[in-house]
Design a protein around this motif. Sequence first.
Motif, mmCIF file in Angstrom:
data_model
loop_
_atom_site.group_PDB
_atom_site.id
_atom_site.type_symbol
_atom_site.label_atom_id
_atom_site.label_comp_id
_atom_site.label_asym_id
_atom_site.label_seq_id
_atom_site.Cartn_x
_atom_site.Cartn_y
_atom_site.Cartn_z
ATOM 1 N N HIS A 22 41.684 32.765 -49.506
ATOM 2 C CA HIS A 22 40.858 32.905 -48.369
ATOM 3 C C HIS A 22 39.247 33.083 -48.973
ATOM 4 O O HIS A 22 38.879 33.893 -49.528
ATOM 5 N N HIS A 24 35.072 32.121 -48.647
ATOM 6 C CA HIS A 24 33.636 31.625 -47.896
ATOM 7 C C HIS A 24 32.507 31.194 -48.939
ATOM 8 O O HIS A 24 31.385 31.334 -48.739
ATOM 9 N N LYS A 210 41.885 28.480 -38.625
ATOM 10 C CA LYS A 210 41.711 29.751 -38.908
ATOM 11 C C LYS A 210 40.812 30.593 -37.562
ATOM 12 O O LYS A 210 40.087 29.791 -37.095
ATOM 13 N N HIS A 306 43.995 40.304 -44.475
ATOM 14 C CA HIS A 306 43.340 41.797 -44.744
ATOM 15 C C HIS A 306 44.160 42.785 -44.524
ATOM 16 O O HIS A 306 43.976 43.876 -44.213
ATOM 17 N N ASP A 362 37.195 36.102 -50.210
ATOM 18 C CA ASP A 362 36.538 36.637 -48.837
ATOM 19 C C ASP A 362 34.883 36.831 -49.309
ATOM 20 O O ASP A 362 34.178 37.831 -48.427
HETATM 21 ZN ZN ZN Z 1 36.778 35.793 -44.247
#
Ligand code: ZN
Length: 423
Positions: A22, A24, A210, A306, A362
Amino acid sequence: MSETLRQRLLEEMQGLKTVDCHSHTMLRRDYEQLPERSLFTMWSYFDRELGAMTGKGAGELFAGIPDEERWARLRPLLGRARNVSYWRHHVVVYRELFGLEGGELSDANWAQVNDSIRERTAQPGWYDHVTEELCGLQTQVRNVPWFEDWEPEYFTCTLRMEEALEQTNRPNRERLEQHLNVEIGDLASLRAALADLIEGYRWEGSVGIKLAHAYRRTLHSEPVPEADAAALFARAVAGEELTWPERKAVEDHIIFFLAECCAEMNQVFQIHTGVQGNWGWVPDSDPLHLLPLLHAFKQVKFDLFHAGYPYSRELGMLAKHAPNVWLNMAWMYVVTMEGSRQALKEWIDLVPGDRLLGFGSDVGWPEFIYGHLIMARSCLADVLAEKVERDFLSEEGAVGLVHQMLRENAIALYGLRDQGVAG
Ligand SMILES: [Zn+2]
């Protein structure tokens, strides 16, 4: 704990081409055009702690003043909050990449770290050096916002879908209409538009969608018949303001529709659970709220993020009994290393190893992927070495889990090509 076993596990991890489950991370083209890369612009989640303490994010706190003044502002804030994992993540990055000696930034060393960040990040090939050579990433499964593209040499796309839930809002609807060149006058045309959007991205290589709706509403959703949702949506299109329960019914309908799309188009359904931002309403993020959705779509692969923290134990039992659930450690090691170890210790006892995803960075800056990965490897080595020593896990089983959790499971779940191990 056996240091030699822990060390052996760490070496095994360092030799693996990890899949970041995951991401970004900013695109390389954006990274290289940044006006400033320095100690005072390179932030990860500690930015949220700055916000909690001062009411201002880093962007505002450190804008338009000389570096000495910036340090004078940062120093007392570190005095208050340097214990949290979000900051220790920074310290790992400064130590491993930018020559920080000792455990903390200080009057004596901050300027040197700042200079080092400016110099090293300006070197040609730095972005590739960090993501490929240091992290050894095969790919990053990147959260791609609507209508944006990605760089396939670094990333694998999953399409972020909260806007799909917010189509009772006229400007959002118009954006979608313009992008697809269609009119959305009723629920049927909205459903068709969303399916087209997902299919378009799938055609370009996207492997999933997502939702992070837990940031603003409960994860609880239930099936809402199409006729009921259509009547509500028609009122919104006509300009009427819906109440929250009415909007929630439309949103719930869309959430279930998105799961239908995943089933038809063989897309993974990723969902944010647990961990919130400042003032977040933590109980809304309890993954147990997802049960009606998970049970309604047994054929869909749900990738839950998470560790559902603080509901990690609940999430472990959820995944034990729901074979369509994968457990994703994205974000967790920088939220809490101890919470990560506890979650992993229990999950490894509960959930088949082929549904555990051990790493998701992340973060926005590639440097922070590396810091996060070091923290992740450390936790995994702790947990697995202890499992061998105390809980009757074989050494072979522990090494197998390393490969599954950092690489093989992601390749299977997202349908990636197997590209060998790091050199
Ligand atoms: Zn995220």
